[in-house]
Design a protein around this motif. Structure first.
Motif, mmCIF file in Angstrom:
data_model
loop_
_atom_site.group_PDB
_atom_site.id
_atom_site.type_symbol
_atom_site.label_atom_id
_atom_site.label_comp_id
_atom_site.label_asym_id
_atom_site.label_seq_id
_atom_site.Cartn_x
_atom_site.Cartn_y
_atom_site.Cartn_z
ATOM 1 N N HIS A 281 12.284 -5.788 0.021
ATOM 2 C CA HIS A 281 11.804 -4.994 1.141
ATOM 3 C C HIS A 281 12.066 -5.771 2.421
ATOM 4 O O HIS A 281 11.829 -6.982 2.495
ATOM 5 C CB HIS A 281 10.314 -4.707 1.000
ATOM 6 C CG HIS A 281 9.714 -4.147 2.251
ATOM 7 N ND1 HIS A 281 10.200 -3.001 2.848
ATOM 8 C CD2 HIS A 281 8.699 -4.601 3.049
ATOM 9 C CE1 HIS A 281 9.502 -2.757 3.945
ATOM 10 N NE2 HIS A 281 8.602 -3.713 4.090
ATOM 11 N N LEU B 119 4.384 -3.270 4.478
ATOM 12 C CA LEU B 119 4.427 -4.012 3.226
ATOM 13 C C LEU B 119 4.136 -3.166 1.991
ATOM 14 O O LEU B 119 4.503 -3.560 0.872
ATOM 15 C CB LEU B 119 3.448 -5.190 3.278
ATOM 16 C CG LEU B 119 3.826 -6.337 4.231
ATOM 17 C CD1 LEU B 119 2.763 -7.423 4.174
ATOM 18 C CD2 LEU B 119 5.194 -6.910 3.891
ATOM 19 N N ARG B 120 3.500 -2.027 2.149
ATOM 20 C CA ARG B 120 3.247 -1.181 0.976
ATOM 21 C C ARG B 120 4.546 -0.659 0.360
ATOM 22 O O ARG B 120 4.544 -0.154 -0.763
ATOM 23 C CB ARG B 120 2.316 -0.028 1.342
ATOM 24 C CG ARG B 120 0.923 -0.493 1.756
ATOM 25 C CD ARG B 120 -0.042 0.665 1.894
ATOM 26 N NE ARG B 120 -1.268 0.248 2.562
ATOM 27 C CZ ARG B 120 -2.277 -0.393 1.973
ATOM 28 N NH1 ARG B 120 -2.202 -0.686 0.677
ATOM 29 N NH2 ARG B 120 -3.341 -0.743 2.660
ATOM 30 N N ILE C 24 6.702 -2.509 -0.823
ATOM 31 C CA ILE C 24 6.967 -3.359 -1.986
ATOM 32 C C ILE C 24 6.601 -2.609 -3.257
ATOM 33 O O ILE C 24 7.380 -2.540 -4.214
ATOM 34 C CB ILE C 24 6.198 -4.693 -1.865
ATOM 35 C CG1 ILE C 24 6.754 -5.516 -0.704
ATOM 36 C CG2 ILE C 24 6.250 -5.476 -3.179
ATOM 37 C CD1 ILE C 24 5.922 -6.715 -0.339
ATOM 38 N N GLU C 25 5.426 -2.000 -3.261
ATOM 39 C CA GLU C 25 4.996 -1.223 -4.420
ATOM 40 C C GLU C 25 5.841 0.035 -4.580
ATOM 41 O O GLU C 25 6.218 0.413 -5.698
ATOM 42 C CB GLU C 25 3.526 -0.851 -4.286
ATOM 43 C CG GLU C 25 2.984 -0.083 -5.478
ATOM 44 C CD GLU C 25 1.506 0.233 -5.343
ATOM 45 O OE1 GLU C 25 0.929 0.770 -6.314
ATOM 46 O OE2 GLU C 25 0.921 -0.046 -4.275
ATOM 47 N N TYR D 258 10.549 -9.865 -0.739
ATOM 48 C CA TYR D 258 10.354 -9.591 0.680
ATOM 49 C C TYR D 258 11.248 -10.513 1.496
ATOM 50 O O TYR D 258 11.252 -11.740 1.301
ATOM 51 C CB TYR D 258 8.893 -9.816 1.073
ATOM 52 C CG TYR D 258 8.645 -9.715 2.556
ATOM 53 C CD1 TYR D 258 8.759 -8.497 3.214
ATOM 54 C CD2 TYR D 258 8.326 -10.838 3.305
ATOM 55 C CE1 TYR D 258 8.557 -8.399 4.586
ATOM 56 C CE2 TYR D 258 8.099 -10.757 4.678
ATOM 57 C CZ TYR D 258 8.230 -9.534 5.313
ATOM 58 O OH TYR D 258 8.028 -9.445 6.663
ATOM 59 N N ALA E 233 1.070 -12.115 2.724
ATOM 60 C CA ALA E 233 0.547 -10.820 2.275
ATOM 61 C C ALA E 233 1.524 -10.144 1.325
ATOM 62 O O ALA E 233 1.117 -9.483 0.354
ATOM 63 C CB ALA E 233 0.262 -9.921 3.476
ATOM 64 N N ALA E 234 2.821 -10.322 1.559
ATOM 65 C CA ALA E 234 3.830 -9.751 0.661
ATOM 66 C C ALA E 234 3.683 -10.325 -0.743
ATOM 67 O O ALA E 234 3.776 -9.598 -1.741
ATOM 68 C CB ALA E 234 5.229 -10.014 1.206
ATOM 69 N N ALA F 28 0.917 -11.519 -2.027
ATOM 70 C CA ALA F 28 -0.321 -10.950 -2.574
ATOM 71 C C ALA F 28 -0.103 -9.534 -3.096
ATOM 72 O O ALA F 28 -0.776 -9.100 -4.035
ATOM 73 C CB ALA F 28 -1.414 -10.951 -1.512
ATOM 74 N N LEU F 29 0.862 -8.816 -2.507
ATOM 75 C CA LEU F 29 1.173 -7.451 -2.940
ATOM 76 C C LEU F 29 2.217 -7.415 -4.054
ATOM 77 O O LEU F 29 2.642 -6.342 -4.457
ATOM 78 C CB LEU F 29 1.647 -6.623 -1.743
ATOM 79 C CG LEU F 29 0.553 -6.264 -0.726
ATOM 80 C CD1 LEU F 29 1.170 -5.660 0.534
ATOM 81 C CD2 LEU F 29 -0.443 -5.284 -1.333
ATOM 82 N N GLY F 30 2.634 -8.586 -4.527
ATOM 83 C CA GLY F 30 3.504 -8.619 -5.691
ATOM 84 C C GLY F 30 4.944 -9.007 -5.452
ATOM 85 O O GLY F 30 5.764 -8.917 -6.376
#
Length: 299
Positions: free
Chosen positions: A187, A201-202, A204-205, A217, A229-230, A232-234
């Motif tokens: 992303h 950042l959402r 990513i999902e 990312y 944060a990226a 943390a979001l996977g």
């Protein structure tokens, strides 16, 4: 889109001796790009920065200037540290030749790093293949260059695809062209430097669910928070531009991390990996003493 085999949805992608995917260490790439300004010494200093910070890889940009430079840009005059020159001449000025790239890839290996590039044209794919690069990166600007994507797919190497400045339909076509068996998607938002409200950042999902491949990312923001944060979001890989000094001449320097910032980013990524845990609720050893001291009623 082509049908995706869901059994391979979260399978890691092997890049050299490293597995990139869920439940693996985050693969951290120091994007040298053209921040070396054509200096082999500066490039080696940036390799040192990446190695000392604990990165896994460094990445360059490889162009054949007469092919990859847009025709309407070639004759435009650009002011550079080496004087005024056409944009095409500038592009040649910051390119390394085969001997220099061999030197840089060898030096990276000595420092324990993978080294590869974003090829911007088909001859540059062959150039990096001849050097034995472990992977290839698709720059966001190249998402719609299907001739380039087909050449990359034919290498059989793992491919890292950045998705900045692209629609979801354009990404669909790129993924269909590259295939998903050996693909990592990044992303990205191609604003330099990146404001927080454009990070999104959402995605990513969204990308992970849509294509069922590892997603990372590629960041162009100032600071560390968005990249962390990226993770943390996977995000399974993080790429950031690095520089010796953000005040150096060059279009990417201001959105890059200096050595201390890059070191702090990797330190915090590794701490965050540990902190995320496995999602299984348990009583940890450190809780036993407070439990015996504070809890009045046993279950």
């Amino acid at each position: 889109m082509t049908t995706i085999d869901s059994s391979r949805a979260t399978a890691p992608v092997q890049i050299g001796d490293f597995q990139v995917g869920p439940d693996q260490d985050v693969y951290v790439i120091g994007e040298i790009g053209i921040n070396h300004n054509g200096s082999i010494e500066t490039a080696k200093q940036l390799i040192d920065v990446a190695a000392e910070a604990g990165a896994n890889a460094v990445k360059f940009q490889k162009r054949t200037p007469e092919i990859s430079t847009p025709k309407d840009m070639r004759d435009k005059i650009r002011s550079t540290p080496w004087g005024d020159m056409t944009y095409l001449d500038y592009r040649y000025r910051v390119e390394f030749d085969e001997a220099q790239y061999k030197d840089l890839l060898s030096y990276s290996a000595e420092r324990g790093l993978h080294a590869f590039a974003s090829p911007w044209d088909v001859p540059s794919v062959e150039f990096m293949e001849n050097l034995g690069a472990v992977t290839h990166k698709v720059a966001s600007a190249s998402v719609t260059d299907l001739e380039l994507l087909r050449a990359l797919a034919e290498t059989g190497k793992p491919i890292i695809l950045s998705t900045g400045m692209s629609t979801i339909e354009q990404i669909d076509t790129a993924v269909e062209t590259l295939g998903t068996n050996n693909l990592v998607i990044m992303h990205a938002t191609s604003t330099y430097p990146l404001p927080a409200e454009e990070a999104n950042l959402r995605m990513i999902e969204t990308l992970r669910d849509r294509y069922q491949v590892p997603v990372g990312y590629s960041g162009h923001e100032r600071g560390l928070q968005i990249s962390l944060a990226a993770v943390a979001l996977g995000a399974v890989t993080v790429e950031r531009h690095i520089t010796l000094d953000r005040t150096m001449w060059g279009s990417d320097q201001a959105a890059s991390l200096e050595p201390k910032g890059f070191e702090a980013l990797i330190r915090d990524i590794r701490i965050l990996q540990e902190a995320l845990g496995d999602g299984v609720k348990r009583v940890f050893p450190g809780e036993l003493a407070p439990l015996s001291r504070l809890r009045r009623v046993d279950a």
